[in-house]
Design a protein around this motif. Structure first.
Motif, PDB file in Angstrom:
ATOM      1  N   TRP A 171       0.839  -1.207   0.000  1.00  0.00           N
ATOM      2  CA  TRP A 171       0.000   0.000   0.000  1.00  0.00           C
ATOM      3  C   TRP A 171       0.871   1.254   0.000  1.00  0.00           C
ATOM      4  CZ3 TRP A 171      -0.978   3.381   4.404  1.00  0.00           C
ATOM      5  CH2 TRP A 171      -1.960   4.336   4.160  1.00  0.00           C
ATOM      6  N   VAL A 172       1.909   1.259   0.845  1.00  0.00           N
ATOM      7  CA  VAL A 172       2.803   2.419   0.906  1.00  0.00           C
ATOM      8  C   VAL A 172       3.476   2.636  -0.448  1.00  0.00           C
ATOM      9  CG1 VAL A 172       5.005   3.217   1.850  1.00  0.00           C
ATOM     10  CG2 VAL A 172       3.233   2.383   3.384  1.00  0.00           C
ATOM     11  N   ALA A 173       3.975   1.545  -1.052  1.00  0.00           N
ATOM     12  CA  ALA A 173       4.687   1.671  -2.327  1.00  0.00           C
ATOM     13  C   ALA A 173       3.750   2.146  -3.434  1.00  0.00           C
ATOM     14  CB  ALA A 173       5.319   0.333  -2.700  1.00  0.00           C
ATOM     15  N   LEU A 174       2.514   1.663  -3.446  1.00  0.00           N
ATOM     16  CA  LEU A 174       1.565   2.087  -4.484  1.00  0.00           C
ATOM     17  C   LEU A 174       1.167   3.547  -4.289  1.00  0.00           C
ATOM     18  CD1 LEU A 174      -0.832  -0.982  -4.861  1.00  0.00           C
ATOM     19  CD2 LEU A 174       0.889  -0.157  -6.474  1.00  0.00           C
ATOM     20  N   THR A 175       0.905   3.912  -3.040  1.00  0.00           N
ATOM     21  CA  THR A 175       0.467   5.277  -2.764  1.00  0.00           C
ATOM     22  C   THR A 175       1.562   6.289  -3.115  1.00  0.00           C
ATOM     23  OG1 THR A 175      -0.859   4.369  -0.983  1.00  0.00           O
ATOM     24  CG2 THR A 175      -0.574   6.745  -0.998  1.00  0.00           C
ATOM     25  N   ALA A 176       2.820   5.838  -3.050  1.00  0.00           N
ATOM     26  CA  ALA A 176       3.930   6.743  -3.362  1.00  0.00           C
ATOM     27  C   ALA A 176       3.838   7.271  -4.788  1.00  0.00           C
ATOM     28  CB  ALA A 176       5.256   6.020  -3.155  1.00  0.00           C
ATOM     29  N   PHE A 177       3.108   6.550  -5.665  1.00  0.00           N
ATOM     30  CA  PHE A 177       2.990   6.984  -7.054  1.00  0.00           C
ATOM     31  C   PHE A 177       1.762   7.858  -7.299  1.00  0.00           C
ATOM     32  CE2 PHE A 177       5.729   3.267  -7.411  1.00  0.00           C
ATOM     33  CZ  PHE A 177       6.710   3.768  -8.237  1.00  0.00           C
ATOM     34  N   ARG A 178       1.018   8.196  -6.244  1.00  0.00           N
ATOM     35  CA  ARG A 178      -0.205   8.974  -6.449  1.00  0.00           C
ATOM     36  C   ARG A 178      -0.011  10.391  -5.927  1.00  0.00           C
ATOM     37  NH1 ARG A 178      -4.838   6.525  -3.465  1.00  0.00           N
ATOM     38  NH2 ARG A 178      -6.095   7.530  -5.052  1.00  0.00           N
ATOM     39  N   PRO A 179      -0.606  11.374  -6.631  1.00  0.00           N
ATOM     40  CA  PRO A 179      -0.547  12.742  -6.137  1.00  0.00           C
ATOM     41  C   PRO A 179      -1.258  12.859  -4.783  1.00  0.00           C
ATOM     42  CG  PRO A 179      -1.364  12.668  -8.390  1.00  0.00           C
ATOM     43  CD  PRO A 179      -1.307  11.262  -7.903  1.00  0.00           C
TER      44      PRO A 179
ATOM     45  N   HIS B  17       3.397   8.776 -11.113  1.00  0.00           N
ATOM     46  CA  HIS B  17       3.602  10.150 -10.687  1.00  0.00           C
ATOM     47  C   HIS B  17       4.948  10.202  -9.949  1.00  0.00           C
ATOM     48  CE1 HIS B  17       2.148  14.093  -9.375  1.00  0.00           C
ATOM     49  NE2 HIS B  17       2.603  13.813  -8.176  1.00  0.00           N
ATOM     50  N   TRP B  18       6.012  10.605 -10.662  1.00  0.00           N
ATOM     51  CA  TRP B  18       7.352  10.539 -10.072  1.00  0.00           C
ATOM     52  C   TRP B  18       7.667  11.720  -9.165  1.00  0.00           C
ATOM     53  CZ3 TRP B  18       9.830   6.136 -10.054  1.00  0.00           C
ATOM     54  CH2 TRP B  18       9.586   5.215 -11.082  1.00  0.00           C
ATOM     55  N   GLN B  19       6.814  12.750  -9.232  1.00  0.00           N
ATOM     56  CA  GLN B  19       7.120  13.976  -8.507  1.00  0.00           C
ATOM     57  C   GLN B  19       7.342  13.734  -7.008  1.00  0.00           C
ATOM     58  OE1 GLN B  19       7.751  16.817 -10.014  1.00  0.00           O
ATOM     59  NE2 GLN B  19       8.292  17.662  -7.998  1.00  0.00           N
TER      60      GLN B  19
ATOM     61  N   ALA C 240      10.708  13.831  -2.171  1.00  0.00           N
ATOM     62  CA  ALA C 240      11.251  13.107  -1.025  1.00  0.00           C
ATOM     63  C   ALA C 240      12.776  13.168  -1.025  1.00  0.00           C
ATOM     64  CB  ALA C 240      10.790  11.644  -1.054  1.00  0.00           C
ATOM     65  N   TRP C 241      13.352  12.991  -2.218  1.00  0.00           N
ATOM     66  CA  TRP C 241      14.809  12.918  -2.315  1.00  0.00           C
ATOM     67  C   TRP C 241      15.458  14.242  -1.957  1.00  0.00           C
ATOM     68  CZ3 TRP C 241      17.712   8.736  -2.568  1.00  0.00           C
ATOM     69  CH2 TRP C 241      19.065   8.871  -2.888  1.00  0.00           C
TER      70      TRP C 241
ATOM     71  N   GLY D 243       1.865  19.031   4.642  1.00  0.00           N
ATOM     72  CA  GLY D 243       0.728  18.422   3.962  1.00  0.00           C
ATOM     73  C   GLY D 243       1.148  17.619   2.747  1.00  0.00           C
ATOM     74  N   ASP D 244       2.438  17.320   2.614  1.00  0.00           N
ATOM     75  CA  ASP D 244       2.925  16.607   1.434  1.00  0.00           C
ATOM     76  C   ASP D 244       3.014  15.115   1.735  1.00  0.00           C
ATOM     77  OD1 ASP D 244       3.982  15.808  -0.906  1.00  0.00           O
ATOM     78  OD2 ASP D 244       5.798  17.034  -0.810  1.00  0.00           O
ATOM     79  N   TRP D 245       1.863  14.452   1.770  1.00  0.00           N
ATOM     80  CA  TRP D 245       1.858  13.023   2.126  1.00  0.00           C
ATOM     81  C   TRP D 245       2.522  12.192   1.056  1.00  0.00           C
ATOM     82  CZ3 TRP D 245       1.105  12.452   6.993  1.00  0.00           C
ATOM     83  CH2 TRP D 245       0.315  13.374   7.667  1.00  0.00           C
ATOM     84  N   GLY D 246       2.407  12.645  -0.190  1.00  0.00           N
ATOM     85  CA  GLY D 246       3.030  11.894  -1.282  1.00  0.00           C
ATOM     86  C   GLY D 246       4.518  11.716  -1.050  1.00  0.00           C
ATOM     87  N   ALA D 247       5.180  12.782  -0.626  1.00  0.00           N
ATOM     88  CA  ALA D 247       6.623  12.711  -0.383  1.00  0.00           C
ATOM     89  C   ALA D 247       6.929  11.766   0.774  1.00  0.00           C
ATOM     90  CB  ALA D 247       7.175  14.098  -0.088  1.00  0.00           C
ATOM     91  N   LEU D 248       6.046  11.751   1.758  1.00  0.00           N
ATOM     92  CA  LEU D 248       6.244  10.835   2.888  1.00  0.00           C
ATOM     93  C   LEU D 248       6.233   9.384   2.410  1.00  0.00           C
ATOM     94  CD1 LEU D 248       6.298  10.161   5.946  1.00  0.00           C
ATOM     95  CD2 LEU D 248       3.829  10.277   5.900  1.00  0.00           C
TER      96      LEU D 248
END
Lengths: 322, 350
Positions: free
Chosen positions: A73-81, A97-99, A104-105, A285-290
């Protein structure tokens, strides 16, 4: 395996037949009438074990979902805005979504933390393996006054909760100006890995044959040379196991850096950085980066583990089996 | 004294040189050999027995010096200091006045300490039970849950190593990472758990897993610790089960034992030593539970004793914090002794 007897009929048929209760002795008898009854017993036994087989696979797969589910779930969500994710936390990525990974990096500094971790690990793992094997070799292969005492000293260190030592350790490091420095953290990693490493390798060196060591000495090799060129290569399987154990333990270490490396956020190691992520990315609020940060931290370890899984499992469970 | 006489007699028996000369010249070369590397040491000295002893001890000291130094300075001495400081009012500075048992009296009257201890003790008792039960259950499924094959009394399931690989995943990840992942899973607004419950129509079961009720937060914490260790025990116990000779299983089958009876009468007694070791290890891990609670659980919902200790340390109450650490040490020792005692059985050799 070696205890398994020759595959005589009586032995091979027992497991199947016993499912139907008794009748196993009949299988050895060549009588035709009995043959059919025996077949019946066999298929009944097979049917029952088939049900059990399905049953056990169901349970086992359920735990596969439990164990891997959150990570997937974490790995999949990492690709979503982030906006998508907040609307529907359960959704699948619609496009790659690579952003998040870029954020994160750089912004969440995962790259920097990973780099810090690598530097610390390069020093601490080398030091642990070198010092641990040196001490273990001397304890295992030489008799001298105090040998037993030193062994017990190392073995005893495994039983104490580290958190008790941390407060005095904090001031010791402070007095030596090692607090919040890389050498300080490396030394602490080495010191706290030594008890188990030495304990494990001592028992390993004891199992090696003594003839080779004597032969090397007779050929004129010094003690030091015998150790590095003869005994260490022979101890390779043990070194690999304990090396993996220490690699994971030190790479994942959280308690020691939390205390000894807490001054400057730029010097955080990866686990510290991840713990800080929840706070910093939460505010932003940047959960995607998390999620991307977690994925970056998680994937290399899992890939390395999948490749070396046999050695890793052996290395990590070795401690409890001793 | 001994070393003085030995070369003299050696010189006499060899009889080639006057004893006096041997003593002085080899004594000089000997003194040099202590500081010189072996390759510059003259052959005559190298074959001397005294030199061989010297060489051995020089090696032993050289190899042990650094490991022992690191270990005593950074591990042993902090432990001993911690026990001493628990009897002082040390606040991190240079002064630490001896105050006797004051810290322990303070702890006795500290309600927040008792609250944290209650959580820690519950973790200590419950988590090993859950984790070991699941670990043994899955390990038995893997080693004995398979389809019967010809010639085998028990057989493993197909793909057993694949199961073990996945089960072991949490064990190779940092506990900090696990805490952050589960914080997201439990998140009441955008978490996996509430999302799953919502998607199957069980909205009524959605909870604030971590930030609300104390019992729920404790339960959620237990689940995370158990989750991260089950795979470890599956691997550990299936290795122990695999070491049991097959003919014991065959004998049990011949006697008409089913799988359940085989498990309780054969498998469990034979792996009991491993179970006990695992139980102690798991208990000590659960008593710690530091990183999971510190990172994952909001401070108001739940506190375990190690986190309480850490907070006192951050406040500068070093003496009090070390006293709490000593109590934790005593607790883990008591736990170990209890498990060793109630878990004691006759050793079965096979």
């Amino acid at each position: 395996m070696s205890a398994e007897p020759m595959p005589s009929d009586a032995v091979t048929d027992q497991p199947d037949a016993s499912g139907a209760g008794g009748g196993s002795a009949a299988s050895a008898a060549p009588a035709a009438g009995r043959r059919s009854a025996d077949d019946g017993a066999k298929s009944a036994g097979r049917g029952q074990s088939g049900v059990l087989n399905v049953f056990s696979h169901a349970f086992l797969i359920a735990w596969v979902v439990m164990a891997a589910g959150p990570l997937v779930w974490v790995a999949l969500t990492a690709f979503r805005p982030t906006a998508d994710f907040l609307n529907d936390p359960m959704g699948l990525p619609t496009s790659i979504h690579w952003q998040n990974f870029a954020n994160a990096w750089t912004e969440a500094k995962i790259g920097r933390y990973a780099f810090n971790s690598l530097i610390i690990l390069a020093g601490s793992l080398t030091g642990t393996m070198l010092l641990g094997s040196m001490a273990a070799y001397v304890i295992a292969r030489f008799t001298f006054p105090g040998n037993r005492l030193i062994f017990l000293l190392f073995a005893g260190g495994m039983m104490f909760p580290v958190i008790l030592a941390l407060i005095p350790l904090f001031t010791i490091m402070d007095n030596m100006s090692l607090l919040d420095t890389r050498p300080g953290l490396i030394i602490a990693y080495i010191a706290y890995s030594l008890p188990f490493t030495t304990f494990f390798l001592t028992s390993f060196f004891r199992t090696l044959p003594s003839g080779v060591q004597e032969a090397a000495m007779i050929d004129g090799a010094s003690h030091t040379r015998t150790f590095f060129q003869v005994m260490l290569p022979m101890a390779k399987p043990g070194l690999v196991s304990i090396g993996i154990f220490n690699f994971l333990g030190q790479w994942n270490q959280y308690l020691l850096p939390l205390l000894l490396n807490n001054e400057d956020e730029n010097n955080y190691v990866l686990p510290q950085g991840l713990a800080a992520l929840t706070v910093s990315q939460g505010y932003a609020g940047d959960w995607g980066a998390l999620f991307a940060g977690l994925t970056i931290a998680m994937l290399p370890v899992l890939v390395v583990y999948a490749v070396f899984q046999r050695q890793v499992q052996a290395g990590l469970t070795a401690g409890a089996l001793k | 004294m001994k070393t003085e006489t030995r070369p003299a007699t050696g010189g006499q028996t060899s009889g080639k040189q006057p004893p006096g000369r041997t003593r002085t010249s080899s004594g000089l070369a000997f003194a040099l050999a202590v500081v010189l590397p072996p390759r510059f040491t003259p052959e005559r000295v190298r074959t001397d027995r005294r030199y061989r002893t010297l060489d051995k001890y020089r090696f032993i000291v050289g190899f042990l010096a650094l490991p022992l130094l690191f270990y005593t300075v950074f591990v042993i001495s902090p432990f001993l200091q911690a026990i001493y400081y628990s009897f002082t009012d040390w606040a991190g500075g240079t002064t630490a006045n001896f105050v006797g048992g004051d810290n322990y009296v303070k702890m006795w009257n500290d309600e927040k300490f008792w609250d944290s201890l209650e959580s820690s003790l519950l973790l200590l008792v419950v988590v090993p039970l859950i984790t070991l039960t699941l670990g043994i259950f899955f390990a038995y499924m893997i080693t004995a849950g398979g389809r019967h094959r010809r010639g085998r009394a028990v057989s493993g399931v197909a793909g057993s190593s694949l199961y073990k690989i996945v089960y072991f995943f949490p064990q190779v990840l940092s506990i900090a990472l696990i805490a952050v992942v589960w914080q997201q899973v439990y998140s009441s607004r955008s978490g996996l758990l509430n999302g799953l419950l919502g998607s199957v129509g069980l909205e009524s079961l959605e909870q604030r897993w971590l930030g609300g009720d104390y019992k729920l937060a404790l339960f959620s914490t237990m689940a995370v610790i158990a989750w991260s260790f089950v795979g470890f025990y599956v691997v550990l116990f299936s290795a122990a089960m695999g070491a049991i000779p097959k003919d014991i299983y065959e004998a049990a089958l011949l006697d008409g034992a089913g799988r359940v009876a085989t498990f309780f009468r054969v498998t469990l007694p034979l792996i009991w030593d491993t179970v006990r070791t695992g139980w102690i290890y798991m208990g000590i891990q659960a008593l710690d539970a530091f990183a999971v609670v510190l990172i994952m659980v909001p401070p108001h919902a739940l506190k375990v004793t190690p986190v309480y200790l850490y907070e006192r340390f951050r406040e500068g109450q070093f003496g009090y914090a070390t006293a709490i650490g000593v109590v934790l040490l005593v607790l883990s020792m008591i736990f170990t002794l209890i498990v060793m005692r109630i878990g004691r059985r006759d050793q079965i050799e096979y």
